[in-house]
Design a protein around this motif. Structure first.
Motif, PDB file in Angstrom:
ATOM      1  N   PHE A 126       0.843  -1.199   0.000  1.00 19.33           N
ATOM      2  CA  PHE A 126       0.000   0.000   0.000  1.00 19.33           C
ATOM      3  C   PHE A 126       0.877   1.247   0.000  1.00 19.33           C
ATOM      4  CE2 PHE A 126      -2.406   3.325   2.320  1.00 19.33           C
ATOM      5  CZ  PHE A 126      -3.466   3.468   1.423  1.00 19.33           C
ATOM      6  N   ILE A 127       0.726   2.097  -1.024  1.00 19.85           N
ATOM      7  CA  ILE A 127       1.503   3.335  -1.101  1.00 19.85           C
ATOM      8  C   ILE A 127       0.628   4.568  -0.925  1.00 19.85           C
ATOM      9  CG2 ILE A 127       3.350   2.340  -2.502  1.00 19.85           C
ATOM     10  CD1 ILE A 127       2.069   3.565  -4.984  1.00 19.85           C
ATOM     11  N   GLY A 128      -0.673   4.362  -0.747  1.00 26.51           N
ATOM     12  CA  GLY A 128      -1.563   5.470  -0.506  1.00 26.51           C
ATOM     13  C   GLY A 128      -2.824   5.382  -1.346  1.00 26.51           C
ATOM     14  N   PRO A 129      -3.762   6.323  -1.148  1.00 30.76           N
ATOM     15  CA  PRO A 129      -5.008   6.347  -1.921  1.00 30.76           C
ATOM     16  C   PRO A 129      -4.782   6.894  -3.332  1.00 30.76           C
ATOM     17  CG  PRO A 129      -4.969   8.181  -0.388  1.00 30.76           C
ATOM     18  CD  PRO A 129      -3.739   7.362  -0.103  1.00 30.76           C
ATOM     19  N   THR A 130      -4.163   6.101  -4.168  1.00 32.54           N
ATOM     20  CA  THR A 130      -3.807   6.486  -5.522  1.00 32.54           C
ATOM     21  C   THR A 130      -3.842   5.246  -6.405  1.00 32.54           C
ATOM     22  OG1 THR A 130      -2.058   7.408  -6.943  1.00 32.54           O
ATOM     23  CG2 THR A 130      -1.356   6.213  -4.977  1.00 32.54           C
ATOM     24  N   LEU A 151       1.137   8.545  -0.846  1.00 33.41           N
ATOM     25  CA  LEU A 151       0.828   9.166  -2.111  1.00 33.41           C
ATOM     26  C   LEU A 151      -0.673   9.269  -2.280  1.00 33.41           C
ATOM     27  CD1 LEU A 151       3.318   7.228  -4.439  1.00 33.41           C
ATOM     28  CD2 LEU A 151       3.729   9.330  -3.133  1.00 33.41           C
ATOM     29  N   GLN A 152      -1.138  10.392  -2.820  1.00 32.47           N
ATOM     30  CA  GLN A 152      -2.560  10.530  -3.091  1.00 32.47           C
ATOM     31  C   GLN A 152      -2.756  11.433  -4.301  1.00 32.47           C
ATOM     32  OE1 GLN A 152      -4.748  12.477   0.053  1.00 32.47           O
ATOM     33  NE2 GLN A 152      -2.950  13.548   0.782  1.00 32.47           N
ATOM     34  N   ASP A 153      -3.747  11.119  -5.112  1.00 31.76           N
ATOM     35  CA  ASP A 153      -4.032  11.896  -6.308  1.00 31.76           C
ATOM     36  C   ASP A 153      -4.776  13.179  -5.953  1.00 31.76           C
ATOM     37  OD1 ASP A 153      -2.911   9.977  -8.021  1.00 31.76           O
ATOM     38  OD2 ASP A 153      -4.744   8.769  -7.907  1.00 31.76           O
TER      39      ASP A 153
END
Length: 282
Positions: free
Chosen positions: A89-93, A280-282
């Protein structure tokens, strides 16, 4: 977090202390690497900060973003990317890197189910066939590894030869090393295989990996221009690490979550740059 008042500072931008040629034959087989061929770091001006992992990376530079724990995102001007010690998991992206490196000395440094969109998943531990010696050349990015051993841990894991990898990323003339879940001081052959590291990500938890005095001694031997602490679980252990480094390194404790750096913009004095982890997140 507060900035740190500096103690006496010793310039340390000389050549990296690598092993004598008589011990080099003991290291892993050498393949082309400018980190090994060139022993001097270029003098620099300053490093640049830049937010937004979706933004373009400046020419001749690399962006390093601290994601979480031991995960960093490295990005090139041409759009290549790598995530270190990838745990899934690297973030909501919906972002997927081109390369994911992993170490399994501890469960938070790897995943058994990597994103299938990642073209290159590099496992840093030996398997039944022996060590995994990676030398992935993608043109703008070269990824290689230097094996280290792992000790037994409190979770029942056994000591393993070649159980961890120090991954080295060669991008835009920079040599960037990620120490992984390092359990011992490297030997002369391993130092020789690493070569010069301009930037190094170092675990500073002080116990699960190397104790802080040994980690400090290791980093002072490497003499990298930039040291980025990782794998810290409290400001207390981080502060102890910074105090131990402050006699030979400048300290930047207000750098945000990412930096953008090039050979021309390396700091004039070796510097510890504290990045704050941010998914990371968009």
């Amino acid at each position: 977090m507060r900035s740190f008042t500096m103690f006496s500072r010793i310039a340390a931008l000389g050549a990296v202390a690598i092993a004598a040629l008589t011990t080099a034959a003991q290291a892993q087989e050498r393949r082309p690497s400018h980190c090994i061929a060139i022993s001097d770091a270029a003098p620099g001006i300053e490093y640049l900060h830049k937010a937004g992992f979706r933004d373009d990376v400046s020419d001749f530079s690399v962006r390093i973003s601290y994601v979480a724990h031991a995960m960093f995102l490295l990005q090139t001007p041409g759009g290549l990317s790598a995530v270190t010690d990838y745990a899934g998991f690297i973030g909501p992206t919906d972002y997927a890197p081109d390369v994911a490196t992993m170490n399994n000395a501890h469960s938070t440094h790897w995943t058994a189910a990597p994103d299938p969109r990642i073209p290159h998943v590099l496992e840093g531990w030996a398997n039944a066939d022996g060590p995994r010696d990676h030398h992935l050349d993608l043109g703008e990015m070269l990824v290689r590894n230097v094996h280290t051993d792992t000790r037994s841990d409190t979770f029942g894991g056994a000591a393993r030869t070649n159980g961890n990898s120090i991954f080295v990323f060669e991008i835009e003339g920079l040599c960037i090393g990620h120490l992984g879940h390092l359990h011992h001081f490297p030997d002369a052959a391993q130092f020789a295989a690493l070569g010069r590291l301009d930037v190094v990500m170092a675990p500073v938890d002080g116990g699960m990996t190397l104790d802080l005095p040994t980690m400090t001694r290791l980093l002072k031997r490497l003499k990298s221009s930039i040291v980025i602490p990782m794998h810290w679980f409290s400001f207390a252990s981080l502060e102890r690490f910074l105090v131990g480094m402050a006699d030979e390194f400048d300290i930047d404790a207000d750098a945000g979550s990412s930096i953008e750096v090039s050979l021309r913009t390396l700091p004039d004095r070796p510097t510890v740059i504290v990045l704050q982890p941010e998914y990371l997140q968009d």
